[in-house]
Design a protein around this motif. Structure first.
Motif, PDB file in Angstrom:
ATOM      1  N   LYS A 121      -5.017  -5.917  -7.650  1.00 38.24           N
ATOM      2  CA  LYS A 121      -6.127  -6.704  -7.116  1.00 38.24           C
ATOM      3  C   LYS A 121      -7.440  -6.018  -7.462  1.00 38.24           C
ATOM      4  O   LYS A 121      -7.499  -5.187  -8.349  1.00 38.24           O
ATOM      5  CB  LYS A 121      -5.968  -6.853  -5.606  1.00 38.24           C
ATOM      6  N   GLU A 122      -8.502  -6.419  -6.789  1.00 32.40           N
ATOM      7  CA  GLU A 122      -9.789  -5.847  -7.121  1.00 32.40           C
ATOM      8  C   GLU A 122      -9.868  -4.390  -6.673  1.00 32.40           C
ATOM      9  O   GLU A 122      -9.177  -3.955  -5.763  1.00 32.40           O
ATOM     10  CB  GLU A 122     -10.924  -6.661  -6.474  1.00 32.40           C
ATOM     11  N   ILE A 123     -10.726  -3.658  -7.352  1.00 35.98           N
ATOM     12  CA  ILE A 123     -10.998  -2.278  -6.980  1.00 35.98           C
ATOM     13  C   ILE A 123     -11.944  -2.320  -5.786  1.00 35.98           C
ATOM     14  O   ILE A 123     -12.994  -2.967  -5.833  1.00 35.98           O
ATOM     15  CB  ILE A 123     -11.650  -1.527  -8.154  1.00 35.98           C
ATOM     16  N   TYR A 130     -17.672   9.225  -5.077  1.00 34.15           N
ATOM     17  CA  TYR A 130     -17.154   7.982  -4.502  1.00 34.15           C
ATOM     18  C   TYR A 130     -15.644   7.963  -4.650  1.00 34.15           C
ATOM     19  O   TYR A 130     -15.085   8.396  -5.655  1.00 34.15           O
ATOM     20  CB  TYR A 130     -17.733   6.771  -5.231  1.00 34.15           C
ATOM     21  N   PHE A 153     -14.179  -0.270  -2.730  1.00 33.75           N
ATOM     22  CA  PHE A 153     -14.891   0.921  -2.299  1.00 33.75           C
ATOM     23  C   PHE A 153     -14.253   1.474  -1.037  1.00 33.75           C
ATOM     24  O   PHE A 153     -13.912   0.732  -0.107  1.00 33.75           O
ATOM     25  CB  PHE A 153     -16.346   0.549  -2.035  1.00 33.75           C
ATOM     26  N   LEU A 211     -22.402   5.805 -13.064  1.00 29.89           N
ATOM     27  CA  LEU A 211     -21.157   6.286 -12.481  1.00 29.89           C
ATOM     28  C   LEU A 211     -20.200   6.733 -13.567  1.00 29.89           C
ATOM     29  O   LEU A 211     -20.031   6.037 -14.567  1.00 29.89           O
ATOM     30  CB  LEU A 211     -20.479   5.176 -11.678  1.00 29.89           C
ATOM     31  N   PHE A 226      -9.191   5.767  -7.400  1.00 27.21           N
ATOM     32  CA  PHE A 226     -10.186   6.231  -8.373  1.00 27.21           C
ATOM     33  C   PHE A 226     -11.269   7.044  -7.677  1.00 27.21           C
ATOM     34  O   PHE A 226     -11.666   6.748  -6.553  1.00 27.21           O
ATOM     35  CB  PHE A 226     -10.872   5.042  -9.058  1.00 27.21           C
ATOM     36  N   TYR A 261     -12.585   5.006  -4.658  1.00 31.93           N
ATOM     37  CA  TYR A 261     -12.243   3.593  -4.726  1.00 31.93           C
ATOM     38  C   TYR A 261     -10.716   3.480  -4.769  1.00 31.93           C
ATOM     39  O   TYR A 261     -10.016   4.423  -5.120  1.00 31.93           O
ATOM     40  CB  TYR A 261     -12.803   2.950  -6.000  1.00 31.93           C
ATOM     41  N   GLN A 321      -7.260   5.867 -19.052  1.00 28.30           N
ATOM     42  CA  GLN A 321      -8.612   6.415 -18.948  1.00 28.30           C
ATOM     43  C   GLN A 321      -9.311   5.864 -17.720  1.00 28.30           C
ATOM     44  O   GLN A 321      -8.820   4.949 -17.058  1.00 28.30           O
ATOM     45  CB  GLN A 321      -9.424   6.057 -20.203  1.00 28.30           C
ATOM     46  N   GLY A 322     -10.459   6.464 -17.386  1.00 28.76           N
ATOM     47  CA  GLY A 322     -11.269   5.950 -16.290  1.00 28.76           C
ATOM     48  C   GLY A 322     -12.113   4.774 -16.742  1.00 28.76           C
ATOM     49  O   GLY A 322     -12.165   4.441 -17.919  1.00 28.76           O
ATOM     50  N   PHE A 350     -16.225   7.635 -13.950  1.00 26.94           N
ATOM     51  CA  PHE A 350     -14.964   7.475 -13.241  1.00 26.94           C
ATOM     52  C   PHE A 350     -13.899   8.413 -13.790  1.00 26.94           C
ATOM     53  O   PHE A 350     -13.832   8.675 -15.001  1.00 26.94           O
ATOM     54  CB  PHE A 350     -14.443   6.040 -13.385  1.00 26.94           C
ATOM     55  N   GLY A 351     -13.027   8.854 -12.886  1.00 30.27           N
ATOM     56  CA  GLY A 351     -11.815   9.537 -13.295  1.00 30.27           C
ATOM     57  C   GLY A 351     -10.764   8.513 -13.693  1.00 30.27           C
ATOM     58  O   GLY A 351     -10.954   7.303 -13.507  1.00 30.27           O
ATOM     59  N   SER A 352      -9.659   8.990 -14.225  1.00 32.21           N
ATOM     60  CA  SER A 352      -8.609   8.079 -14.696  1.00 32.21           C
ATOM     61  C   SER A 352      -7.677   7.622 -13.577  1.00 32.21           C
ATOM     62  O   SER A 352      -6.787   6.809 -13.812  1.00 32.21           O
ATOM     63  CB  SER A 352      -7.816   8.720 -15.824  1.00 32.21           C
ATOM     64  N   ARG A 379      -7.451   0.608  -5.884  1.00 26.18           N
ATOM     65  CA  ARG A 379      -6.993  -0.677  -6.388  1.00 26.18           C
ATOM     66  C   ARG A 379      -5.549  -0.856  -5.969  1.00 26.18           C
ATOM     67  O   ARG A 379      -4.677  -0.084  -6.364  1.00 26.18           O
ATOM     68  CB  ARG A 379      -7.115  -0.765  -7.906  1.00 26.18           C
ATOM     69  N   SER A 409     -17.550   3.043   5.126  1.00 29.73           N
ATOM     70  CA  SER A 409     -17.240   1.708   5.634  1.00 29.73           C
ATOM     71  C   SER A 409     -15.986   1.098   5.017  1.00 29.73           C
ATOM     72  O   SER A 409     -15.427   0.160   5.570  1.00 29.73           O
ATOM     73  CB  SER A 409     -18.433   0.775   5.400  1.00 29.73           C
ATOM     74  N   ASP A 427     -21.353   7.000   3.492  1.00 29.23           N
ATOM     75  CA  ASP A 427     -20.882   5.651   3.811  1.00 29.23           C
ATOM     76  C   ASP A 427     -19.365   5.674   3.742  1.00 29.23           C
ATOM     77  O   ASP A 427     -18.801   5.943   2.682  1.00 29.23           O
ATOM     78  CB  ASP A 427     -21.454   4.653   2.794  1.00 29.23           C
ATOM     79  N   PHE A 454     -16.081  -5.125  -6.939  1.00 28.89           N
ATOM     80  CA  PHE A 454     -15.433  -5.449  -8.210  1.00 28.89           C
ATOM     81  C   PHE A 454     -14.676  -6.772  -8.131  1.00 28.89           C
ATOM     82  O   PHE A 454     -14.206  -7.185  -7.067  1.00 28.89           O
ATOM     83  CB  PHE A 454     -14.428  -4.364  -8.586  1.00 28.89           C
ATOM     84  N   GLY A 455     -14.518  -7.382  -9.298  1.00 21.82           N
ATOM     85  CA  GLY A 455     -13.597  -8.491  -9.440  1.00 21.82           C
ATOM     86  C   GLY A 455     -12.191  -7.969  -9.666  1.00 21.82           C
ATOM     87  O   GLY A 455     -11.945  -6.760  -9.672  1.00 21.82           O
ATOM     88  N   GLN A 456     -11.260  -8.897  -9.860  1.00 18.10           N
ATOM     89  CA  GLN A 456      -9.849  -8.542  -9.948  1.00 18.10           C
ATOM     90  C   GLN A 456      -9.446  -7.989 -11.307  1.00 18.10           C
ATOM     91  O   GLN A 456      -8.325  -7.505 -11.474  1.00 18.10           O
ATOM     92  CB  GLN A 456      -8.980  -9.776  -9.636  1.00 18.10           C
TER      93      GLN A 456
END
Lengths: 117, 115
Positions: free
Chosen positions: A41-43, A33, A45, A106, A91, A35, B42-43, A108-110, A37, A58, A56, B105-107
């Motif tokens: 604000k919000e992360i 995936y 997809f 999931l 991300f 993502y 970090q992730g 996640f990478g940094s 940010r 989208s 997907d 996600f939220g903020q």
């Protein structure tokens, strides 16, 4: 076991230039995936690969963004040409194959911090 | 449209104090709920998740969250925080069992624990 690796960790480019971000998922993970940010604000997809196929896309903002996943291994996300509003943290995350919602996890990478000036 | 709202962007607390990070979501369908934490450089890591069953969910590092369907909330709590809990916390939802890792996600809430 190596985690999800992203590079570069930071990239500073000028508007109009091209940037390619890379993500190496955990070995054996079919799902990958992206993502993003933007500005604290919000992360959000962007897209989802299952092996080498786009499942997907989208969330891709426009056709300046191109994602690929060669041979179902690592993935790249190219932005061409970059605009100011593309700045943010990108991300990558990966997970194993279809294990059902109860068991999917999931990793996640940094992230890659992209700054477009 | 589905959304997730984290009501506080920053939460400063003193070490050993209790903390609550608030999260509300909007959805017309059943959702799965998650809390993730991101430590500096970090992730994101999964703290806990609610799929079904008991509305009180316990996660790692002493955190817990309570799902409240009537208030569409999923607040995160810890009775006594440590300096090491300083991080950014994200609430997220997944709409439907077939959404894989596609999360909303939220903020984010920055938790700052002071000695």
């Amino acid at each position: 076991e190596a985690g999800v690796t992203q590079f570069p960790s930071h990239s500073v480019i000028e508007k109009g230039q091209t940037v390619t971000l890379r993500c190496d998922p955990i070995s054996g993970h079919d799902n990958l995936y992206w993502y993003r940010r933007v500005m604290g604000k919000e992360i959000k997809f962007l897209l989802h690969f299952v092996k080498e196929s786009k499942q997907d896309e989208s969330g891709m903002p426009n056709n300046r963004f191109l994602a690929e996943r060669t041979g179902g291994t690592y993935s790249t996300l190219k932005v061409q040409p970059a605009e100011l509003e593309d700045s943010g943290v990108y991300f990558c995350a990966s997970s194993q194959g279809d294990r059902g919602v109860a068991n999917e996890k999931l990793f996640f990478g940094s992230g890659t911090q992209l700054s477009v000036l | 449209a589905q959304s997730v709202t984290q009501l506080d962007s920053q939460v400063p607390v003193f070490e050993e104090a209790p903390v609550e990070l608030r999260c509300n979501y909007s959805s017309s369908v059943s959702v799965y709920l998650f809390w993730y934490v991101q430590y500096p450089n970090q992730g994101l890591q999964l703290l806990l998740k609610y799929l079904s069953g008991s509305t009180l969910v316990k996660g790692i590092n002493g955190f817990e969250a309570e799902f409240n369907k009537s208030q569409t909330s999923f607040h995160l709590r810890k009775p006594s925080v440590h300096i090491s809990d300083t991080a950014e916390y994200f609430c997220a939802v997944k709409k439907g069992w077939n959404q894989g890792g596609k999360l909303i996600f939220g903020q984010g809430t920055e938790l700052s624990v002071k000695p």
